[in-house]
Design a protein around this motif. Structure first.
Motif, PDB file in Angstrom:
ATOM      1  N   ALA A 203       0.700  -1.352   0.001  1.00 55.54           N
ATOM      2  CA  ALA A 203       0.018   0.012  -0.060  1.00 55.54           C
ATOM      3  C   ALA A 203       0.887   1.141   0.006  1.00 55.54           C
ATOM      4  CB  ALA A 203      -0.922  -0.054   1.402  1.00 55.54           C
ATOM      5  N   PRO A 204       0.505   2.381  -0.522  1.00 53.70           N
ATOM      6  CA  PRO A 204       1.366   3.507  -0.705  1.00 53.70           C
ATOM      7  C   PRO A 204       1.672   3.968   0.619  1.00 53.70           C
ATOM      8  CG  PRO A 204      -0.521   3.821  -2.086  1.00 53.70           C
ATOM      9  CD  PRO A 204      -0.670   2.564  -1.518  1.00 53.70           C
ATOM     10  N   SER A 205       0.703   3.868   1.765  1.00 55.04           N
ATOM     11  CA  SER A 205       1.238   4.272   2.978  1.00 55.04           C
ATOM     12  C   SER A 205       2.420   3.573   3.505  1.00 55.04           C
ATOM     13  CB  SER A 205       0.076   4.283   4.009  1.00 55.04           C
ATOM     14  OG  SER A 205      -0.514   3.145   4.057  1.00 55.04           O
ATOM     15  N   ASP A 206       2.307   2.266   3.356  1.00 52.24           N
ATOM     16  CA  ASP A 206       3.485   1.543   3.757  1.00 52.24           C
ATOM     17  C   ASP A 206       4.638   1.625   3.069  1.00 52.24           C
ATOM     18  OD1 ASP A 206       1.847   0.243   5.446  1.00 52.24           O
ATOM     19  OD2 ASP A 206       1.428  -1.471   4.176  1.00 52.24           O
ATOM     20  N   VAL A 207       4.504   1.859   1.639  1.00 50.94           N
ATOM     21  CA  VAL A 207       5.558   2.313   0.926  1.00 50.94           C
ATOM     22  C   VAL A 207       6.388   3.600   1.398  1.00 50.94           C
ATOM     23  CG1 VAL A 207       6.548   2.993  -1.352  1.00 50.94           C
ATOM     24  CG2 VAL A 207       4.954   1.086  -1.103  1.00 50.94           C
ATOM     25  N   ASN A 208       5.626   4.602   1.865  1.00 50.14           N
ATOM     26  CA  ASN A 208       6.016   5.818   2.521  1.00 50.14           C
ATOM     27  C   ASN A 208       6.593   5.657   3.768  1.00 50.14           C
ATOM     28  OD1 ASN A 208       6.027   8.723   2.263  1.00 50.14           O
ATOM     29  ND2 ASN A 208       4.682   8.828   4.027  1.00 50.14           N
ATOM     30  N   LEU A 209       6.259   4.528   4.706  1.00 45.14           N
ATOM     31  CA  LEU A 209       6.817   4.471   5.809  1.00 45.14           C
ATOM     32  C   LEU A 209       8.205   3.858   5.486  1.00 45.14           C
ATOM     33  CD1 LEU A 209       3.992   2.939   7.918  1.00 45.14           C
ATOM     34  CD2 LEU A 209       5.278   5.258   8.533  1.00 45.14           C
ATOM     35  N   ILE A 210       8.418   3.058   4.726  1.00 46.77           N
ATOM     36  CA  ILE A 210       9.785   2.326   4.541  1.00 46.77           C
ATOM     37  C   ILE A 210      10.652   3.415   3.819  1.00 46.77           C
ATOM     38  CG2 ILE A 210      10.810   0.560   3.043  1.00 46.77           C
ATOM     39  CD1 ILE A 210       8.038  -0.736   3.186  1.00 46.77           C
ATOM     40  N   GLN A 211      10.054   4.119   3.097  1.00 53.92           N
ATOM     41  CA  GLN A 211      10.894   5.213   2.454  1.00 53.92           C
ATOM     42  C   GLN A 211      11.454   6.187   3.427  1.00 53.92           C
ATOM     43  OE1 GLN A 211       7.841   6.685  -0.531  1.00 53.92           O
ATOM     44  NE2 GLN A 211       9.820   7.135  -1.931  1.00 53.92           N
ATOM     45  N   ASN A 212      10.744   6.548   4.371  1.00 52.49           N
ATOM     46  CA  ASN A 212      11.149   7.331   5.541  1.00 52.49           C
ATOM     47  C   ASN A 212      12.145   6.975   6.348  1.00 52.49           C
ATOM     48  OD1 ASN A 212       9.256   9.520   4.580  1.00 52.49           O
ATOM     49  ND2 ASN A 212       7.560   8.984   5.945  1.00 52.49           N
ATOM     50  N   ARG A 213      12.064   5.532   6.685  1.00 52.18           N
ATOM     51  CA  ARG A 213      12.799   4.876   7.627  1.00 52.18           C
ATOM     52  C   ARG A 213      14.007   4.681   6.897  1.00 52.18           C
ATOM     53  NH1 ARG A 213      10.735  -0.469   7.594  1.00 52.18           N
ATOM     54  NH2 ARG A 213       8.853   0.273   8.939  1.00 52.18           N
ATOM     55  N   ILE A 214      14.206   4.122   5.466  1.00 55.80           N
ATOM     56  CA  ILE A 214      15.471   4.233   4.858  1.00 55.80           C
ATOM     57  C   ILE A 214      16.085   5.357   4.857  1.00 55.80           C
ATOM     58  CG2 ILE A 214      16.477   3.744   2.617  1.00 55.80           C
ATOM     59  CD1 ILE A 214      14.281   1.312   2.215  1.00 55.80           C
ATOM     60  N   GLU A 215      15.363   6.456   4.493  1.00 55.43           N
ATOM     61  CA  GLU A 215      16.149   8.110   4.291  1.00 55.43           C
ATOM     62  C   GLU A 215      16.922   8.228   5.428  1.00 55.43           C
ATOM     63  OE1 GLU A 215      12.996  10.622   3.074  1.00 55.43           O
ATOM     64  OE2 GLU A 215      12.910   9.689   0.886  1.00 55.43           O
ATOM     65  N   GLU A 216      16.167   7.742   6.704  1.00 51.96           N
ATOM     66  CA  GLU A 216      16.676   8.288   7.973  1.00 51.96           C
ATOM     67  C   GLU A 216      17.939   7.354   8.228  1.00 51.96           C
ATOM     68  OE1 GLU A 216      15.476   8.080  12.730  1.00 51.96           O
ATOM     69  OE2 GLU A 216      13.914   7.886  11.073  1.00 51.96           O
ATOM     70  N   GLN A 217      17.869   6.054   7.724  1.00 58.38           N
ATOM     71  CA  GLN A 217      18.976   5.216   7.879  1.00 58.38           C
ATOM     72  C   GLN A 217      20.315   5.888   7.056  1.00 58.38           C
ATOM     73  OE1 GLN A 217      17.006   1.645   6.729  1.00 58.38           O
ATOM     74  NE2 GLN A 217      18.219   0.709   8.344  1.00 58.38           N
ATOM     75  N   LEU A 218      20.167   6.102   5.954  1.00 60.21           N
ATOM     76  CA  LEU A 218      21.132   6.621   4.940  1.00 60.21           C
ATOM     77  C   LEU A 218      21.636   8.155   5.487  1.00 60.21           C
ATOM     78  CD1 LEU A 218      19.313   5.945   1.554  1.00 60.21           C
ATOM     79  CD2 LEU A 218      21.252   4.815   2.615  1.00 60.21           C
ATOM     80  N   ARG A 219      20.833   8.870   6.259  1.00 57.15           N
ATOM     81  CA  ARG A 219      21.391  10.187   6.680  1.00 57.15           C
ATOM     82  C   ARG A 219      22.230   9.675   7.743  1.00 57.15           C
ATOM     83  NH1 ARG A 219      15.848  12.189   5.717  1.00 57.15           N
ATOM     84  NH2 ARG A 219      15.386  11.398   7.751  1.00 57.15           N
ATOM     85  N   ASP A 220      21.912   8.726   8.672  1.00 51.90           N
ATOM     86  CA  ASP A 220      22.627   8.418   9.758  1.00 51.90           C
ATOM     87  C   ASP A 220      23.903   7.915   9.546  1.00 51.90           C
ATOM     88  OD1 ASP A 220      20.539   9.536  11.475  1.00 51.90           O
ATOM     89  OD2 ASP A 220      19.667   7.546  11.877  1.00 51.90           O
ATOM     90  N   TYR A 221      23.809   7.085   8.539  1.00 49.90           N
ATOM     91  CA  TYR A 221      25.210   6.294   8.202  1.00 49.90           C
ATOM     92  C   TYR A 221      26.041   7.200   7.092  1.00 49.90           C
ATOM     93  CZ  TYR A 221      23.567   1.880  10.390  1.00 49.90           C
ATOM     94  OH  TYR A 221      23.330   1.091  11.346  1.00 49.90           O
ATOM     95  N   PHE A 222      25.559   7.871   6.147  1.00 51.79           N
ATOM     96  CA  PHE A 222      26.228   8.304   4.944  1.00 51.79           C
ATOM     97  C   PHE A 222      26.234   9.950   4.690  1.00 51.79           C
ATOM     98  CE2 PHE A 222      25.331   3.840   4.224  1.00 51.79           C
ATOM     99  CZ  PHE A 222      26.262   3.202   4.227  1.00 51.79           C
ATOM    100  N   ASP A 223      25.216  10.335   5.556  1.00 47.17           N
ATOM    101  CA  ASP A 223      24.932  11.941   5.402  1.00 47.17           C
ATOM    102  C   ASP A 223      24.365  11.859   4.154  1.00 47.17           C
ATOM    103  OD1 ASP A 223      24.498  14.676   6.125  1.00 47.17           O
ATOM    104  OD2 ASP A 223      26.410  15.396   5.385  1.00 47.17           O
ATOM    105  N   TYR A 224      23.317  11.057   3.620  1.00 47.00           N
ATOM    106  CA  TYR A 224      22.730  11.023   2.367  1.00 47.00           C
ATOM    107  C   TYR A 224      21.520  11.846   2.341  1.00 47.00           C
ATOM    108  CZ  TYR A 224      20.522   8.973  -1.770  1.00 47.00           C
ATOM    109  OH  TYR A 224      19.721   8.383  -2.916  1.00 47.00           O
TER     110      TYR A 224
END
Length: 565
Positions: free
Chosen positions: A202-223
């Motif tokens: 569902a789009p809402s689930d995809v949005n949650l996954i996107q937000n989670r991964i974006e946070e991981q990438l910012r924390d690890y790689f300043d992405y």
């Protein structure tokens, strides 16, 4: 990027037009023009085996030319290029290749073990439009470890930008993907991150996954870029990603410093020629003798450095790298123990990933430090020259040192283009081997070490198959990792790493020595030419000097407008 390429080519043609009437050699300008015209920007698409890489690329191509039913055991990296004819070229380790029609994918799969990678030429408008970007469909991160190691380590150097793909079903960044991004990051390469198969959630689930991964990438790689969600037919999204790649910046990173060095050398040649015209024949000959002595000192310095590889450079690096590998395994010991107790294939993959990431990081760092030390040592030898009157001074030596360090760093990161300049010439084969050794840091050093560990994996796994009671498996596995696995890995690395590092360091010594020697020989040639052709007519000499001053000013102005703006 094409505009920048043409600007650089025009700049070099203009420099050649300034130098040629004054009888300066413009071979380096011609070689650079050839390299500019031939350079490609490799863009690997990486991710898990079922992440949908081939499906995404097929959507971009508008056809199902890439097979999507290849097994992990037979997957090969496939480079896609525009061509008037469409066919596969299967490349062997030796560089030889076999040609296949597009219908012969089954034959390629049956012979996959014979090949290193594939080139796929297609008469496809989208491939033509993205040139000089070259897409690469990579084997999955979860392919058999030996196959994946060979592919990803090769393209860490060759790749200029990466597209990372995970399935929406993963939910977040897996350890294997995280480590590969760490490796990409270690080589200073950029990447875009995508979630495939977004249509399955569902789009809402995809949005949650996107937000989670974006946070991981910012924390690890300043992405700071967003994570892109891809559905079934996402060729247009891939096209948008490719269009947003800073190909101009990538192109500049390959050529700008070399062009600046070329400008510096051209102006330096003019300065030396002017000095030789103003000096007496005796002073000019003394300068030539001093340069010859400097070359002999460099040769002696090179031999000393080669003799001291083990004691001065290699031993300490080996100990440091092994300690780092052991520490990284220890830091992940609980996760490894859990896998060893329940999933031995998963344990093998995880252990390989930990060791690979550790080796890439540590060996790259050590080689970078050693390269800088070598340049500084050779630079000290050059400073004994007494040729200030001929513009061969500390400023000149510092410039050569700086550009040599930059060259080594770029070579280790795979940002050196040498395809044209090394095709011919007396020492072409030797230079090609030396530079490819440095460029192939991961394939020349890291991959052979990992292959040794892979061969050794069955022995490691046997430590965990001794019938422990179920409730004791994790605890026993942890003990075995500490008491047997880590010491065994350290022993294997210690026995094999010195020879591999020594070859890498030897290549760097050759490059550094040749870079300095080339500059001294060039100065010798410039002064010798003046002695041979110098007129006795003072008016003619003054006219030559004026012409040289005008040429230098013209080159400086061009460089300021094109390279330093």
């Amino acid at each position: 990027m094409q505009i920048l390429k043409q600007t650089y080519i025009k700049y070099l043609q203009d420099v050649s037009a300034i130098l040629s009437p004054l009888k300066f050699d413009v071979k380096k300008q011609e070689e650079l023009i050839g390299s500019l015209r031939a350079t490609e920007l490799i863009v690997p698409v990486v991710g898990g085996f079922s992440a949908g890489k081939s499906t995404l690329i097929n959507s971009f191509l508008g056809s199902g030319v890439l097979p999507t039913n290849i097994t992990p055991e037979t997957a090969l990296a496939t480079e896609l290029r525009y061509g008037e004819e469409s066919y596969f070229e299967a490349v062997k380790e030796s560089g030889d290749s076999d040609r296949y029609d597009l219908t012969q994918t089954d034959e390629i799969k049956d012979r996959a073990a014979e090949y290193k990678f594939l080139r796929l030429y297609l008469n496809n408008a989208n491939l033509k439009a993205i040139a000089p970007l070259v897409l690469v469909d990579m084997p999955g991160f979860d392919s058999p470890v030996q196959l994946h190691n060979q592919a990803i380590l090769s393209y860490l150097s060759k790749g200029k930008y990466f597209i990372v793909l995970i399935s929406v079903e993963d939910g977040n960044i897996t350890n294997s993907v995280l480590r590969e991004i760490q490796n990409i990051n270690a080589f200073g390469k950029g990447f875009s991150f995508c979630i495939s198969k977004a249509n399955l959630r569902a789009p809402s689930d995809v949005n949650l996954i996107q937000n989670r991964i974006e946070e991981q990438l910012r924390d690890y790689f300043d992405y700071q870029k967003g994570v892109i969600a891809l559905g079934l037919d996402s060729g247009d999204e891939l096209k948008n990603i490719l269009e947003k790649i800073d190909s101009k910046g990538l192109f500049k990173s390959i050529f700008e410093n070399e062009l600046k060095q070329n400008s510096f050398e051209a102006q330096s040649a003019i300065d030396t020629t002017k000095s030789a015209l103003k000096s007496s024949k005796e002073d000019a000959q003394n300068a030539i003798n001093e340069l010859k002595l400097g070359i002999e000192k460099l040769k002696a310095k090179k031999q000393t450095a080669l003799n001291e590889i083990q004691s001065r450079y290699s031993d300490g690096s080996v100990n440091s790298v092994i300690a780092a590998v052991a520490n990284d395994i220890n830091m992940n010991i609980d996760a490894l123990a859990g896998l060893a107790a329940t999933n031995q294939q998963g344990f093998s993959t995880e252990l390989n990933g930990i060791i690979k990431t550790s080796l890439v990081r540590e060996i790259k760092s050590k080689m970078s430090d050693i390269g800088s030390q070598l340049v500084d040592n050779f630079s000290l030898e050059m400073r004994s020259l007494n040729l200030t009157d001929f513009k061969i001074d500390d400023v000149w030596i510092e410039k050569i040192s700086q550009t040599t360090k930059e060259f080594l760093q770029k070579a280790q990161n795979g940002l050196v283009d040498f395809s044209e300049k090394l095709k011919s010439g007396e020492n072409a084969g030797k230079i090609y081997k030396v530079i490819t050794t440095i460029m192939g840091l991961t394939t020349a050093v890291v991959n052979p070490l990992l292959e040794i560990i892979i061969i050794f994996l069955p022995d490691i796994i046997s430590f965990f198959t001794q019938g422990y009671a179920e409730n004791k498996k994790r605890e026993q596995a942890r003990d075995q990792i500490i008491s047997n696995v880590i010491p065994s890995i350290k022993s294997k690395l210690r026995s094999e790493m010195p020879a591999l590092l020594n070859e890498q360091i030897s290549a760097m010594i050759e490059v550094v020595s040749d870079k300095f020697e080339e500059q001294l020989r060039q100065k010798e040639t410039e002064i010798s030419k003046v002695i041979e052709e110098k007129s006795e007519d003072m008016q003619a000499i003054e006219a030559q000097i004026l012409a040289l001053e005008n040429a230098k000013e013209a080159i400086r102005t061009l460089a300021t407008q094109i390279l330093y703006k």
